[in-house]
Each structure stands twice: as C-alpha cells, then as structure tokens.
Design a protein around this motif. Structure first.
Motif, PDB file in Angstrom:
ATOM      1  N   LEU A 272       0.661  -1.329   0.435  1.00  0.00           N
ATOM      2  CA  LEU A 272      -0.029   0.383   0.021  1.00  0.00           C
ATOM      3  C   LEU A 272       0.819   1.278   0.303  1.00  0.00           C
ATOM      4  N   TYR A 273       0.610   2.432  -0.335  1.00  0.00           N
ATOM      5  CA  TYR A 273       1.383   3.575  -0.870  1.00  0.00           C
ATOM      6  C   TYR A 273       0.269   4.280  -0.655  1.00  0.00           C
ATOM      7  N   TYR A 274       0.689   5.199   0.764  1.00  0.00           N
ATOM      8  CA  TYR A 274      -0.151   6.276   0.900  1.00  0.00           C
ATOM      9  C   TYR A 274       0.763   7.864   1.577  1.00  0.00           C
ATOM     10  N   CYS A 275      -0.085   8.822   0.763  1.00  0.00           N
ATOM     11  CA  CYS A 275       0.676  10.335   1.061  1.00  0.00           C
ATOM     12  C   CYS A 275       0.604  10.372   2.820  1.00  0.00           C
ATOM     13  N   HIS A 276       1.223  10.866   4.144  1.00  0.00           N
ATOM     14  CA  HIS A 276       1.372  11.496   4.949  1.00  0.00           C
ATOM     15  C   HIS A 276       1.912  12.988   5.659  1.00  0.00           C
ATOM     16  N   THR A 277       1.679  13.384   6.367  1.00  0.00           N
ATOM     17  CA  THR A 277       1.998  15.064   6.503  1.00  0.00           C
ATOM     18  C   THR A 277       3.171  15.223   7.108  1.00  0.00           C
ATOM     19  N   CYS A 278       3.946  15.891   6.685  1.00  0.00           N
ATOM     20  CA  CYS A 278       5.250  16.087   7.033  1.00  0.00           C
ATOM     21  C   CYS A 278       5.256  17.271   8.516  1.00  0.00           C
ATOM     22  N   SER A 279       6.444  16.318   9.297  1.00  0.00           N
ATOM     23  CA  SER A 279       6.490  17.440  11.056  1.00  0.00           C
ATOM     24  C   SER A 279       5.675  18.757  10.605  1.00  0.00           C
ATOM     25  N   ASP A 280       5.964  19.358   9.573  1.00  0.00           N
ATOM     26  CA  ASP A 280       5.513  21.012   9.852  1.00  0.00           C
ATOM     27  C   ASP A 280       3.566  20.935   9.713  1.00  0.00           C
TER      28      ASP A 280
END
Length: 361
Positions: A272-280
């Motif tokens: 599975l591939y997904y988009c993940h929000t960065c630390s900022d």
C-alpha cells in the motif's frame, strides 16, 4: 474538492491575474491517445477550468487540454474522476453535475448520440457493473445513481441514507465510502456501505474511522480504507482500516500521529502507498506499507521537499508511481513519476490540481 476550497480563495487574487481559461495553442493538432496515463485536472472550484492531460511514459511526452482541443469547449467545473469501458472514456464532472462520454482514443464527443448525462446533484466516481449498468456516487445526495453508460440515461438509484464517495468491487459486491458530511451534517461519516450489485440494494453498513475516502482491494480480497479524520480537529486522527470481505468485519490497523490521505496498491496487491503529512503539517511525503505485515515500517519515503503531494496512483502494468504536486491549487501542477522503490524517472507539467489518474492501453 472540499478540502481545497480554502486555498483557492486564499489565492483568489493570483487567479484573477492568471485568468481561468485554458491557454490552448492556436491550430492545435488532432488528438490521439495511445498507451499511457490520462490525468484529470480538477481546476478551481466554480471556475469551470478543469482539463484533461495524457502522458506517454515510453516517449516521455505530455499532451494537455485534450478535451478542449478535441471538442472546442471546456470540460466544466471540477473534473473529479475518469472511467473507461467499451472503448469509451467517461469524465465525471463534480461541480457541474454531469458525466461526459467521449471516444477513448480521440476524446471526441459523439454528437449523433447522447454524450452527456446531466442534472446529477454532485457526481464523484463511476464504477462499471456490466455492459449496460454502472454506479455513480454523489456527494450531495443520500442516493447512489444507477446509469446505463450505453444510452447515457438514468436507470434509478439505491437508497444509501448517506452521501457516497469512492467505490471498489469485490465479487458481486460494491464497497462504498461515506466520506463527507459537508452537505449532510446530520449523518456520521464513519462508515463503508456494501451494495449487492446483482439486485442493486444496500446490504450492509460497516463502521470505520472518520472521513473514509481512499479504498483499495489487496491480493486476499481484503478492502483497505484510508480514513482522513477531521481536518479541523486534530483530536480526530487519520486512521487506516481493513475489512474482511467474507465476514464484513472491520479492524483498525493504524492510527497516524499526523494527517494521512489517499491510498493505492501495487500490481501484486501486496504493498500500500499513501500520502503522509510532514512534521510541519504543511507538506506531504509518500510512504508505503505491506499488507502482510502492516506494523513493519521500512525506510521508504519520497520526501515532500516543499511540494504539496495531492494524491498517489500506481501503474498496474509495472508498479510505477505517479505523484502530483498541486502547488497552491491555482497554478498548473507538476506530476512526478517514480519507480516502485522511489527512484525519480521523470516529471511533467499538467493542469490545475491534477487529481485523478487512469492507465490506458
């Protein structure tokens, strides 16, 4: 579409400067689509500047404004998704409330037959069920539409009780995400419904996390659901769920510390591939997960590097990844093409907010 309304208004002045009509070259060549990927660019909400692009990965060439070049008119307000069947391409236009039917090779509308199905409330996605039946989800209706794609006519509807969004099919059943309560704030948007496609009736409703949107089916027939959580309330996190398609039992797989969105599966149904929000919390990166061992975290990451990754698509033929950078949701976006292991192969400019990818032969 809803989640980018704010950036669109923030960038309103820039939009006035750049204009909202397509900058189509004079005397454009005839349109011919071969093997590659179709990209539907959403455009700006209420500006009717959605466009269609085609990318040939073998030649590394892109053709933009295909619909306008083939038909001499724009697509409309907020192109949401594409569907191909029987040599035809169906373009679902969310804001305008209609579906176009065009030739999959020339992108031309057939004016001798019905080529547009209008007066839908807010159509989102279309999934073929048979030669003469397809389902269409709707963001502003508590019914899901049944259409005949051959005659471009409305056959009926299925009472769902909630707005409908993404759909996947497992055998004779269609799983339908109840993503948004934007137009129906009296409902809970934390379920996936199951429709018996043989009899066109809802047969089950399965509880998952809040804002279920991305859905894929893995090699085992398991349905994976990315639930985006509440964008305005960090106490309601993004979560990943899986549904056993035999028992219709859901289970929570992962709770994300930051926001996660979109979901795609590799050609083997294993990754599975997904988009993940960065630390900022401003940009996104691309991550992956293994369906047989979802708790294992490897070091795969395509960093944002200041880009706004909008979604993720995987070529079912070779596993290559297509990741669009929506930038400020007003200027034209850029699409990045990677190997399955994250090696950059190429990039190309598309239209405003490239959002849906359809791989064609």
């Amino acid at each position: 579409m809803i989640k980018k309304i704010l950036p669109v208004f923030v960038s309103f002045f820039l939009l006035l400067l750049t204009g909202c009509g397509p900058d189509v070259p004079d005397n454009p060549p005839d349109v011919t689509v071969g093997q590659g990927v179709m990209i539907l660019n959403e455009g700006n909400f209420t500006y009717a500047n959605s466009t269609l692009s085609f990318y040939d990965p073998e030649a590394d060439t892109v053709s933009n404004y295909l619909f306008y070049r083939a038909n001499g008119s724009p697509i409309g307000d907020t192109g949401q998704s594409l569907c191909a069947m029987d040599g035809k391409l169906y373009i679902v236009v969310n804001g305008s409330g209609y579906i176009y039917k065009v030739d999959a090779k020339t992108i031309c509308c057939d004016t001798t037959k019905p080529y547009i199905l209008a007066d839908l409330a807010s159509p989102r996605y279309m999934i073929p069920i048979s030669h003469d039946k397809a389902y269409v989800s709707d963001l502003m209706s508590k019914q899901m539409w049944i259409i005949n794609p051959q005659t471009m006519s409305l056959m009926g509807s299925i009472e769902m009780g909630k707005p409908t969004e993404t759909m996947v099919q497992v055998g004779s059943e269609v799983y339908v995400a109840n993503w948004s309560r934007f137009y129906a704030n009296d409902i809970q948007n934390n379920s996936v419904q199951v429709v018996d496609a043989r009899n066109d009736i809802k047969v089950a409703e399965i509880e998952v996390g809040y804002e279920p949107k991305g859905m894929v089916v893995d090699k085992n027939g398991t349905v994976w659901v990315m639930c985006e959580g509440d964008a305005n309330d960090f106490d309601v996190p993004s979560t990943l769920w899986k549904i056993d398609s035999h028992t219709r039992v859901s289970s929570l797989v992962k709770t994300f510390e930051r926001r996660a969105s979109s979901l795609a599966v590799d050609p083997t149904g294993s990754i599975l591939y997904y988009c993940h929000t960065c630390s900022d919390f401003t940009n996104t990166e691309l991550r992956r997960m293994y369906v047989d061992n979802p708790s294992y975290e490897d070091d795969f990451c395509i960093p944002s590097e200041g880009r706004t990754f909008y979604t993720i698509a995987v070529d079912p033929r070779n596993g290559e990844l297509y990741v669009p950078d929506a930038k400020n949701y007003v200027m034209n976006g850029t699409v990045y093409r990677y190997t399955s292991d994250g090696l950059l192969l190429s990039s190309f400019d598309a239209g405003i907010s490239p959002g849906f990818f359809l791989f064609v032969n």
